[in-house]
Design an enzyme around this catalytic site. Structure first.
Site, mmCIF file in Angstrom:
data_model
loop_
_atom_site.group_PDB
_atom_site.id
_atom_site.type_symbol
_atom_site.label_atom_id
_atom_site.label_comp_id
_atom_site.label_asym_id
_atom_site.label_seq_id
_atom_site.Cartn_x
_atom_site.Cartn_y
_atom_site.Cartn_z
ATOM 1 N N HIS A 153 0.838 -1.222 0.000
ATOM 2 C CA HIS A 153 0.000 0.000 0.000
ATOM 3 C C HIS A 153 0.867 1.264 0.000
ATOM 4 C CE1 HIS A 153 -3.316 -2.720 1.260
ATOM 5 N NE2 HIS A 153 -2.363 -3.260 2.002
ATOM 6 N N SER A 274 15.786 21.966 -14.815
ATOM 7 C CA SER A 274 14.632 22.798 -15.113
ATOM 8 C C SER A 274 15.130 24.159 -15.548
ATOM 9 C CB SER A 274 13.764 22.933 -13.860
ATOM 10 O OG SER A 274 12.979 24.103 -13.951
ATOM 11 N N LYS A 280 16.528 21.598 -9.594
ATOM 12 C CA LYS A 280 15.850 20.358 -9.990
ATOM 13 C C LYS A 280 16.699 19.409 -10.808
ATOM 14 C CE LYS A 280 11.733 19.820 -10.292
ATOM 15 N NZ LYS A 280 10.345 19.865 -10.754
ATOM 16 N N GLU A 287 10.253 8.877 -16.437
ATOM 17 C CA GLU A 287 8.878 9.322 -16.703
ATOM 18 C C GLU A 287 8.425 8.899 -18.094
ATOM 19 O OE1 GLU A 287 8.168 13.554 -15.036
ATOM 20 O OE2 GLU A 287 10.325 13.337 -15.278
#
Ligand code: ARG
Length: 462
Positions: A153, A274, A280, A287
Protein backbone atom coordinates in the site's frame (compact mmCIF):
# COMPACT_ATOMS: atom_id res chain seq x y z
CA UNK A 1 -0.09 -3.63 -61.43
CA UNK A 2 -3.75 -4.46 -61.38
CA UNK A 3 -5.07 -1.85 -63.82
CA UNK A 4 -6.34 -4.10 -66.63
CA UNK A 5 -9.97 -3.05 -66.37
CA UNK A 6 -9.32 0.43 -64.99
CA UNK A 7 -9.73 3.48 -67.15
CA UNK A 8 -8.87 6.30 -64.78
CA UNK A 9 -6.66 6.68 -61.74
CA UNK A 10 -7.70 7.01 -58.11
CA UNK A 11 -8.93 10.20 -56.48
CA UNK A 12 -6.19 11.98 -54.60
CA UNK A 13 -7.81 11.22 -51.29
CA UNK A 14 -8.20 7.58 -52.29
CA UNK A 15 -4.48 7.42 -52.87
CA UNK A 16 -3.84 8.98 -49.52
CA UNK A 17 -6.06 6.63 -47.55
CA UNK A 18 -5.01 3.57 -49.52
CA UNK A 19 -1.24 3.90 -49.65
CA UNK A 20 0.82 2.20 -46.99
CA UNK A 21 4.27 2.86 -48.42
CA UNK A 22 4.96 5.62 -45.89
CA UNK A 23 5.12 2.97 -43.17
CA UNK A 24 5.50 -0.43 -44.84
CA UNK A 25 8.71 0.59 -46.59
CA UNK A 26 10.45 -0.81 -43.55
CA UNK A 27 9.33 -4.25 -44.69
CA UNK A 28 11.61 -4.02 -47.74
CA UNK A 29 14.24 -6.49 -46.46
CA UNK A 30 11.55 -9.03 -45.52
CA UNK A 31 9.67 -8.50 -48.77
CA UNK A 32 12.76 -9.16 -50.86
CA UNK A 33 13.69 -12.18 -48.76
CA UNK A 34 10.21 -13.60 -49.31
CA UNK A 35 10.34 -12.91 -53.04
CA UNK A 36 13.73 -14.58 -53.40
CA UNK A 37 12.45 -17.69 -51.62
CA UNK A 38 9.28 -17.70 -53.72
CA UNK A 39 11.16 -17.31 -57.01
CA UNK A 40 13.63 -20.06 -56.11
CA UNK A 41 10.75 -22.38 -55.28
CA UNK A 42 8.96 -21.55 -58.56
CA UNK A 43 12.14 -22.57 -60.37
CA UNK A 44 12.73 -25.75 -58.37
CA UNK A 45 9.12 -26.80 -58.86
CA UNK A 46 9.37 -26.35 -62.62
CA UNK A 47 6.81 -23.53 -62.66
CA UNK A 48 9.34 -21.00 -64.01
CA UNK A 49 12.36 -21.73 -66.19
CA UNK A 50 15.71 -21.45 -64.45
CA UNK A 51 16.75 -18.53 -66.64
CA UNK A 52 13.77 -16.45 -65.52
CA UNK A 53 14.47 -17.26 -61.90
CA UNK A 54 18.07 -16.14 -62.32
CA UNK A 55 16.94 -12.89 -63.94
CA UNK A 56 14.47 -12.27 -61.15
CA UNK A 57 17.03 -13.10 -58.45
CA UNK A 58 19.65 -10.76 -59.86
CA UNK A 59 17.06 -8.05 -60.31
CA UNK A 60 15.83 -8.42 -56.73
CA UNK A 61 19.38 -8.13 -55.44
CA UNK A 62 19.74 -4.88 -57.35
CA UNK A 63 16.46 -3.58 -55.97
CA UNK A 64 17.67 -4.47 -52.50
CA UNK A 65 20.91 -2.56 -53.04
CA UNK A 66 19.02 0.45 -54.35
CA UNK A 67 16.70 0.47 -51.35
CA UNK A 68 19.58 0.07 -48.93
CA UNK A 69 21.36 2.93 -50.63
CA UNK A 70 18.27 5.12 -50.43
CA UNK A 71 18.13 5.30 -54.20
CA UNK A 72 14.58 4.08 -54.72
CA UNK A 73 12.04 6.91 -54.61
CA UNK A 74 8.83 6.05 -52.74
CA UNK A 75 5.59 6.96 -54.50
CA UNK A 76 2.09 6.83 -53.12
CA UNK A 77 0.79 5.83 -56.54
CA UNK A 78 2.58 2.52 -56.07
CA UNK A 79 0.62 1.90 -52.86
CA UNK A 80 2.89 -0.35 -50.86
CA UNK A 81 6.28 -2.00 -50.56
CA UNK A 82 5.24 -5.06 -52.56
CA UNK A 83 4.33 -2.97 -55.61
CA UNK A 84 7.43 -0.82 -55.26
CA UNK A 85 9.72 -3.83 -55.33
CA UNK A 86 7.90 -5.44 -58.23
CA UNK A 87 7.66 -2.26 -60.25
CA UNK A 88 11.34 -1.48 -59.79
CA UNK A 89 12.16 -5.06 -60.72
CA UNK A 90 10.24 -4.53 -63.93
CA UNK A 91 12.19 -1.34 -64.70
CA UNK A 92 15.40 -3.30 -64.22
CA UNK A 93 14.71 -6.66 -65.84
CA UNK A 94 11.69 -6.08 -68.06
CA UNK A 95 8.61 -8.26 -68.48
CA UNK A 96 10.15 -11.32 -66.77
CA UNK A 97 9.47 -9.44 -63.53
CA UNK A 98 5.79 -10.11 -64.10
CA UNK A 99 6.37 -13.84 -63.58
CA UNK A 100 7.39 -13.40 -59.94
CA UNK A 101 3.80 -12.94 -58.85
CA UNK A 102 2.82 -16.40 -60.16
CA UNK A 103 1.06 -18.44 -57.46
CA UNK A 104 1.09 -15.71 -54.86
CA UNK A 105 -0.89 -12.66 -53.85
CA UNK A 106 -0.08 -9.57 -51.85
CA UNK A 107 -2.28 -11.12 -49.19
CA UNK A 108 0.02 -14.04 -48.39
CA UNK A 109 3.00 -11.85 -49.20
CA UNK A 110 2.17 -9.21 -46.61
CA UNK A 111 1.31 -11.81 -43.97
CA UNK A 112 4.71 -13.41 -44.58
CA UNK A 113 6.55 -10.09 -44.49
CA UNK A 114 4.89 -9.10 -41.23
CA UNK A 115 5.67 -12.44 -39.62
CA UNK A 116 9.29 -12.15 -40.66
CA UNK A 117 9.50 -8.62 -39.29
CA UNK A 118 7.80 -9.49 -36.01
CA UNK A 119 10.02 -12.55 -35.64
CA UNK A 120 13.21 -10.55 -36.21
CA UNK A 121 12.00 -7.94 -33.77
CA UNK A 122 11.14 -10.52 -31.09
CA UNK A 123 14.69 -11.83 -31.41
CA UNK A 124 16.24 -8.44 -30.85
CA UNK A 125 13.83 -7.57 -28.00
CA UNK A 126 14.75 -10.86 -26.37
CA UNK A 127 18.39 -9.86 -26.35
CA UNK A 128 17.52 -6.48 -24.88
CA UNK A 129 15.39 -7.97 -22.11
CA UNK A 130 18.22 -10.36 -21.27
CA UNK A 131 20.60 -7.41 -21.08
CA UNK A 132 18.29 -5.54 -18.72
CA UNK A 133 18.00 -8.67 -16.56
CA UNK A 134 21.77 -8.84 -16.50
CA UNK A 135 22.07 -5.21 -15.38
CA UNK A 136 19.54 -5.81 -12.62
CA UNK A 137 21.07 -9.10 -11.47
CA UNK A 138 24.48 -7.42 -11.27
CA UNK A 139 22.92 -4.67 -9.16
CA UNK A 140 21.28 -7.33 -7.01
CA UNK A 141 24.55 -9.13 -6.40
CA UNK A 142 26.24 -5.87 -5.41
CA UNK A 143 23.37 -4.80 -3.16
CA UNK A 144 22.22 -8.17 -1.83
CA UNK A 145 22.45 -6.90 1.75
CA UNK A 146 21.50 -3.24 1.30
CA UNK A 147 18.48 -2.77 3.55
CA UNK A 148 15.57 -0.69 2.32
CA UNK A 149 11.92 -0.47 3.28
CA UNK A 150 9.59 -2.93 1.61
CA UNK A 151 6.16 -1.49 1.01
CA UNK A 152 2.61 -2.67 0.76
CA UNK A 153 0.00 0.00 0.00
CA UNK A 154 3.10 2.21 -0.36
CA UNK A 155 3.26 2.14 3.44
CA UNK A 156 6.41 0.83 5.11
CA UNK A 157 5.72 -2.85 5.64
CA UNK A 158 8.88 -4.87 6.37
CA UNK A 159 12.53 -4.30 5.61
CA UNK A 160 13.82 -5.95 2.44
CA UNK A 161 17.06 -5.58 0.55
CA UNK A 162 17.62 -3.53 -2.57
CA UNK A 163 18.99 -6.62 -4.27
CA UNK A 164 15.80 -8.49 -3.47
CA UNK A 165 13.74 -5.66 -4.95
CA UNK A 166 15.77 -5.74 -8.18
CA UNK A 167 15.44 -9.51 -8.46
CA UNK A 168 11.66 -9.15 -8.33
CA UNK A 169 11.93 -7.38 -11.69
CA UNK A 170 14.39 -9.94 -13.01
CA UNK A 171 11.70 -12.58 -12.44
CA UNK A 172 9.08 -10.49 -14.22
CA UNK A 173 11.38 -9.90 -17.18
CA UNK A 174 12.19 -13.60 -17.41
CA UNK A 175 8.48 -14.30 -17.80
CA UNK A 176 8.29 -11.55 -20.43
CA UNK A 177 10.96 -13.36 -22.39
CA UNK A 178 8.97 -16.54 -22.01
CA UNK A 179 5.87 -14.86 -23.40
CA UNK A 180 7.77 -13.55 -26.42
CA UNK A 181 9.28 -16.98 -26.95
CA UNK A 182 5.80 -18.56 -26.85
CA UNK A 183 4.50 -16.03 -29.37
CA UNK A 184 7.50 -16.67 -31.59
CA UNK A 185 7.02 -20.42 -31.52
CA UNK A 186 3.35 -20.11 -32.48
CA UNK A 187 3.93 -17.56 -35.24
CA UNK A 188 6.61 -19.58 -36.91
CA UNK A 189 4.46 -21.05 -39.69
CA UNK A 190 4.77 -19.69 -43.20
CA UNK A 191 1.70 -18.16 -44.92
CA UNK A 192 3.41 -17.87 -48.30
CA UNK A 193 1.56 -19.91 -50.90
CA UNK A 194 -1.88 -19.35 -49.39
CA UNK A 195 -2.15 -16.87 -52.29
CA UNK A 196 -5.17 -14.55 -52.17
CA UNK A 197 -7.22 -16.79 -49.85
CA UNK A 198 -7.87 -20.17 -51.44
CA UNK A 199 -4.44 -21.56 -52.28
CA UNK A 200 -3.25 -21.95 -55.86
CA UNK A 201 -3.61 -24.26 -58.84
CA UNK A 202 0.17 -24.22 -59.45
CA UNK A 203 2.18 -27.15 -58.09
CA UNK A 204 4.05 -25.05 -55.51
CA UNK A 205 6.22 -26.45 -52.74
CA UNK A 206 5.20 -24.70 -49.56
CA UNK A 207 7.54 -26.82 -47.44
CA UNK A 208 10.43 -25.41 -49.44
CA UNK A 209 9.51 -21.74 -49.03
CA UNK A 210 8.75 -22.30 -45.34
CA UNK A 211 12.16 -23.88 -44.81
CA UNK A 212 13.97 -21.25 -46.87
CA UNK A 213 12.50 -18.50 -44.71
CA UNK A 214 13.29 -20.22 -41.43
CA UNK A 215 9.72 -21.22 -40.60
CA UNK A 216 8.97 -24.54 -38.93
CA UNK A 217 6.30 -25.46 -41.46
CA UNK A 218 3.73 -23.88 -43.79
CA UNK A 219 0.41 -22.72 -42.34
CA UNK A 220 -2.30 -25.35 -42.70
CA UNK A 221 -5.29 -23.32 -43.85
CA UNK A 222 -5.10 -20.77 -46.64
CA UNK A 223 -7.96 -18.61 -45.32
CA UNK A 224 -6.51 -18.49 -41.83
CA UNK A 225 -3.11 -17.66 -43.31
CA UNK A 226 -4.21 -14.38 -44.84
CA UNK A 227 -7.03 -13.48 -42.44
CA UNK A 228 -5.51 -13.54 -39.00
CA UNK A 229 -3.05 -11.31 -37.25
CA UNK A 230 -3.08 -13.08 -33.92
CA UNK A 231 0.69 -13.39 -34.14
CA UNK A 232 0.88 -9.61 -33.98
CA UNK A 233 -1.72 -9.44 -31.22
CA UNK A 234 0.10 -11.99 -29.15
CA UNK A 235 3.39 -10.20 -29.59
CA UNK A 236 1.76 -6.89 -28.69
CA UNK A 237 0.25 -8.52 -25.62
CA UNK A 238 3.68 -9.73 -24.54
CA UNK A 239 5.06 -6.27 -25.31
CA UNK A 240 2.28 -4.62 -23.30
CA UNK A 241 2.94 -6.73 -20.23
CA UNK A 242 6.66 -6.04 -20.51
CA UNK A 243 6.02 -2.30 -20.97
CA UNK A 244 3.83 -2.33 -17.87
CA UNK A 245 6.62 -3.99 -15.88
CA UNK A 246 9.03 -1.30 -17.07
CA UNK A 247 6.48 1.35 -16.23
CA UNK A 248 6.19 0.13 -12.64
CA UNK A 249 9.94 0.16 -12.23
CA UNK A 250 10.09 3.61 -13.83
CA UNK A 251 7.52 4.86 -11.33
CA UNK A 252 9.70 3.56 -8.50
CA UNK A 253 12.68 5.42 -9.92
CA UNK A 254 10.56 8.56 -10.07
CA UNK A 255 9.63 8.13 -6.42
CA UNK A 256 13.09 7.08 -5.26
CA UNK A 257 14.81 10.06 -6.87
CA UNK A 258 12.61 12.64 -5.12
CA UNK A 259 14.30 14.55 -2.28
CA UNK A 260 11.55 13.12 -0.05
CA UNK A 261 12.63 9.52 -0.67
CA UNK A 262 16.21 10.15 -1.75
CA UNK A 263 16.82 6.40 -2.17
CA UNK A 264 18.78 6.54 -5.44
CA UNK A 265 20.63 9.09 -7.47
CA UNK A 266 20.66 9.24 -11.24
CA UNK A 267 23.55 11.02 -12.90
CA UNK A 268 23.33 13.88 -15.35
CA UNK A 269 23.19 11.24 -18.08
CA UNK A 270 19.61 10.28 -17.22
CA UNK A 271 18.12 13.44 -15.77
CA UNK A 272 17.34 16.92 -16.99
CA UNK A 273 17.39 20.25 -15.26
CA UNK A 274 14.63 22.80 -15.11
CA UNK A 275 14.86 26.04 -17.03
CA UNK A 276 13.41 27.95 -14.08
CA UNK A 277 14.19 25.96 -10.92
CA UNK A 278 17.95 25.48 -10.66
CA UNK A 279 17.76 22.88 -7.89
CA UNK A 280 15.85 20.36 -9.99
CA UNK A 281 17.00 17.04 -11.41
CA UNK A 282 14.08 15.57 -13.25
CA UNK A 283 14.01 11.84 -13.99
CA UNK A 284 12.66 12.37 -17.51
CA UNK A 285 13.86 9.04 -18.88
CA UNK A 286 11.95 7.18 -16.16
CA UNK A 287 8.88 9.32 -16.70
CA UNK A 288 8.96 8.61 -20.42
CA UNK A 289 9.34 4.87 -19.87
CA UNK A 290 6.30 5.13 -17.60
CA UNK A 291 4.40 7.20 -20.15
CA UNK A 292 5.30 5.23 -23.26
CA UNK A 293 3.70 2.11 -21.84
CA UNK A 294 0.46 3.81 -22.87
CA UNK A 295 1.45 3.71 -26.52
CA UNK A 296 2.37 0.06 -26.41
CA UNK A 297 -0.89 -0.98 -24.76
CA UNK A 298 -2.74 1.37 -27.11
CA UNK A 299 -1.38 -0.50 -30.12
CA UNK A 300 -2.69 -3.78 -28.74
CA UNK A 301 -6.14 -2.28 -28.16
CA UNK A 302 -6.07 -0.69 -31.59
CA UNK A 303 -5.32 -3.90 -33.44
CA UNK A 304 -7.87 -5.86 -31.42
CA UNK A 305 -10.49 -3.36 -32.56
CA UNK A 306 -9.32 -3.52 -36.18
CA UNK A 307 -9.87 -7.26 -36.21
CA UNK A 308 -13.09 -7.32 -34.26
CA UNK A 309 -15.99 -8.27 -36.50
CA UNK A 310 -13.81 -8.56 -39.61
CA UNK A 311 -15.16 -11.33 -41.84
CA UNK A 312 -12.73 -13.82 -43.42
CA UNK A 313 -10.49 -13.62 -45.26
CA UNK A 314 -8.30 -10.57 -46.02
CA UNK A 315 -9.77 -7.07 -45.66
CA UNK A 316 -7.88 -3.86 -46.28
CA UNK A 317 -8.58 -3.04 -42.65
CA UNK A 318 -5.68 -5.36 -41.96
CA UNK A 319 -3.24 -2.88 -43.40
CA UNK A 320 -3.88 -1.08 -40.11
CA UNK A 321 -1.86 -3.76 -38.30
CA UNK A 322 1.38 -2.06 -39.24
CA UNK A 323 1.83 1.38 -37.74
CA UNK A 324 0.80 0.29 -34.26
CA UNK A 325 2.89 -2.87 -34.31
CA UNK A 326 5.98 -1.08 -35.63
CA UNK A 327 5.61 1.79 -33.21
CA UNK A 328 4.86 -0.36 -30.17
CA UNK A 329 7.76 -2.75 -30.59
CA UNK A 330 10.16 0.05 -31.42
CA UNK A 331 8.93 1.95 -28.37
CA UNK A 332 9.46 -1.08 -26.18
CA UNK A 333 12.96 -1.42 -27.52
CA UNK A 334 13.72 2.18 -26.61
CA UNK A 335 12.22 1.74 -23.13
CA UNK A 336 14.30 -1.39 -22.52
CA UNK A 337 17.47 0.41 -23.54
CA UNK A 338 16.67 3.45 -21.38
CA UNK A 339 15.81 1.28 -18.39
CA UNK A 340 19.03 -0.73 -18.68
CA UNK A 341 20.89 2.58 -18.91
CA UNK A 342 19.23 3.87 -15.75
CA UNK A 343 19.86 0.64 -13.84
CA UNK A 344 23.56 0.82 -14.66
CA UNK A 345 23.66 4.52 -13.87
CA UNK A 346 21.80 4.71 -10.60
CA UNK A 347 23.58 4.79 -7.26
CA UNK A 348 21.59 3.83 -4.19
CA UNK A 349 21.83 6.00 -1.11
CA UNK A 350 22.45 3.25 1.44
CA UNK A 351 22.15 5.46 4.48
CA UNK A 352 18.73 6.91 3.67
CA UNK A 353 17.39 3.56 2.59
CA UNK A 354 18.52 1.94 5.80
CA UNK A 355 17.17 4.71 7.99
CA UNK A 356 13.89 4.66 6.15
CA UNK A 357 13.71 0.87 6.47
CA UNK A 358 13.45 1.21 10.23
CA UNK A 359 10.84 3.95 10.17
CA UNK A 360 7.13 3.23 10.51
CA UNK A 361 7.61 0.27 12.89
CA UNK A 362 8.73 -1.91 10.01
CA UNK A 363 10.03 -4.58 12.41
CA UNK A 364 6.71 -5.01 14.22
CA UNK A 365 6.21 -8.36 12.48
CA UNK A 366 9.61 -9.47 13.79
CA UNK A 367 8.44 -8.65 17.31
CA UNK A 368 5.23 -10.62 16.80
CA UNK A 369 7.17 -13.55 15.34
CA UNK A 370 9.50 -13.47 18.36
CA UNK A 371 6.53 -13.66 20.74
CA UNK A 372 5.35 -16.73 18.84
CA UNK A 373 8.77 -18.37 18.80
CA UNK A 374 10.05 -17.49 22.29
CA UNK A 375 6.81 -17.43 24.28
CA UNK A 376 4.72 -19.83 22.19
CA UNK A 377 1.91 -17.27 21.85
CA UNK A 378 -0.62 -17.98 19.10
CA UNK A 379 0.19 -15.60 16.19
CA UNK A 380 -3.10 -13.70 16.60
CA UNK A 381 -2.36 -12.97 20.28
CA UNK A 382 1.20 -12.00 19.43
CA UNK A 383 -0.17 -9.65 16.75
CA UNK A 384 -2.46 -8.05 19.33
CA UNK A 385 0.29 -7.59 21.95
CA UNK A 386 2.61 -6.16 19.29
CA UNK A 387 -0.08 -3.72 18.26
CA UNK A 388 -0.26 -2.45 21.85
CA UNK A 389 3.53 -2.12 22.06
CA UNK A 390 3.62 -0.21 18.73
CA UNK A 391 0.86 2.04 20.08
CA UNK A 392 2.97 2.75 23.15
CA UNK A 393 6.03 3.66 21.09
CA UNK A 394 4.16 5.78 18.58
CA UNK A 395 2.38 7.59 21.43
CA UNK A 396 5.79 8.68 22.62
CA UNK A 397 7.14 9.30 19.15
CA UNK A 398 9.98 6.76 19.50
CA UNK A 399 11.07 3.56 17.77
CA UNK A 400 10.37 0.06 19.08
CA UNK A 401 13.98 -0.51 20.05
CA UNK A 402 13.91 2.69 22.12
CA UNK A 403 11.24 1.31 24.48
CA UNK A 404 12.51 -0.14 27.75
CA UNK A 405 12.09 -3.78 28.65
CA UNK A 406 9.75 -2.65 31.44
CA UNK A 407 7.57 -0.82 28.88
CA UNK A 408 7.19 -4.02 26.89
CA UNK A 409 6.65 -6.18 29.94
CA UNK A 410 3.79 -3.86 30.82
CA UNK A 411 2.02 -5.33 27.79
CA UNK A 412 3.37 -8.92 27.97
CA UNK A 413 5.18 -9.76 31.26
CA UNK A 414 7.09 -12.75 29.86
CA UNK A 415 9.09 -10.68 27.33
CA UNK A 416 12.86 -10.86 27.96
CA UNK A 417 15.76 -8.66 26.88
CA UNK A 418 16.48 -11.06 24.04
CA UNK A 419 13.69 -9.40 22.13
CA UNK A 420 15.93 -6.46 21.30
CA UNK A 421 17.96 -8.69 18.98
CA UNK A 422 15.08 -8.89 16.49
CA UNK A 423 14.06 -5.25 16.47
CA UNK A 424 16.82 -4.00 14.15
CA UNK A 425 16.42 -3.96 10.38
CA UNK A 426 19.51 -6.07 9.69
CA UNK A 427 18.34 -8.85 11.97
CA UNK A 428 14.95 -8.60 10.33
CA UNK A 429 16.17 -9.20 6.79
CA UNK A 430 18.70 -11.83 7.96
CA UNK A 431 15.90 -13.83 9.51
CA UNK A 432 13.86 -14.05 6.30
CA UNK A 433 15.55 -17.27 5.23
CA UNK A 434 12.46 -18.95 3.78
CA UNK A 435 12.76 -19.92 0.12
CA UNK A 436 12.36 -16.75 -1.95
CA UNK A 437 12.73 -14.55 1.13
CA UNK A 438 14.81 -11.40 1.44
CA UNK A 439 17.70 -12.72 3.60
CA UNK A 440 20.92 -11.32 2.06
CA UNK A 441 22.38 -14.82 1.66
CA UNK A 442 19.34 -15.89 -0.31
CA UNK A 443 19.49 -12.78 -2.45
CA UNK A 444 23.18 -13.15 -3.18
CA UNK A 445 22.69 -16.80 -4.13
CA UNK A 446 19.75 -16.01 -6.40
CA UNK A 447 21.53 -13.07 -8.02
CA UNK A 448 24.48 -15.33 -8.77
CA UNK A 449 22.17 -18.02 -10.15
CA UNK A 450 20.59 -15.48 -12.53
CA UNK A 451 24.00 -14.24 -13.59
CA UNK A 452 25.19 -17.78 -14.27
CA UNK A 453 22.13 -18.44 -16.39
CA UNK A 454 22.30 -15.12 -18.24
CA UNK A 455 25.99 -15.38 -18.96
CA UNK A 456 26.20 -19.13 -19.43
CA UNK A 457 25.97 -21.13 -22.65
CA UNK A 458 22.18 -21.56 -22.28
CA UNK A 459 21.49 -17.83 -21.95
CA UNK A 460 19.14 -17.77 -24.91
CA UNK A 461 16.83 -20.17 -23.15
CA UNK A 462 16.74 -18.37 -19.80
N1 ARG B 1 -0.56 -3.08 -48.30
C1 ARG B 1 -1.43 -4.18 -48.07
C2 ARG B 1 -1.47 -4.52 -46.58
O1 ARG B 1 -0.66 -4.05 -45.89
C3 ARG B 1 -0.97 -5.38 -48.80
C4 ARG B 1 -2.04 -6.34 -49.14
C5 ARG B 1 -2.94 -5.77 -50.16
N2 ARG B 1 -3.88 -6.74 -50.64
C6 ARG B 1 -4.92 -6.41 -51.39
N3 ARG B 1 -5.71 -7.37 -51.73
N4 ARG B 1 -5.18 -5.17 -51.71
O2 ARG B 1 -2.33 -5.21 -46.11
Amino acid sequence: MWGGRYESGPAEIMEEINASIDFDKRLAPQDIRGSLAHAAMLGASGILPAADVATIREGLERVRAEIEGGALPWQRSLEDIHMHVESRLKDLVGPTAGRLHTARSRNDQVATDMKLWVRDTIDSLDGQIADLMLAMAEGARTHAGLVMPGFTHLQSAQPVTFGHHLLAYVGMLARDRGRFADARARLNECPLGAAALAGTSFPIDRQATAAALGFDRPTANSLDSVADRDFALETLAAASICAIHLSRFAEEIVLWTTPQFDFVRLSDAFTTGSSIMPQKRNPDAAELVRGKAGRVVGALQGLLMVLKGLPLAYGKDMQEDKEGTFDALQTLSLCLAATAGMVRDMVPNAETMRRSAGAGYATATDLADWLVRALALPFRDAHHATGQIVGLASGRGIGLEELSLADMQGVEPRITAEVFAVLGVDASVRSRQSYGGTAPDNVARQAQAWLDRLQGPARDAV
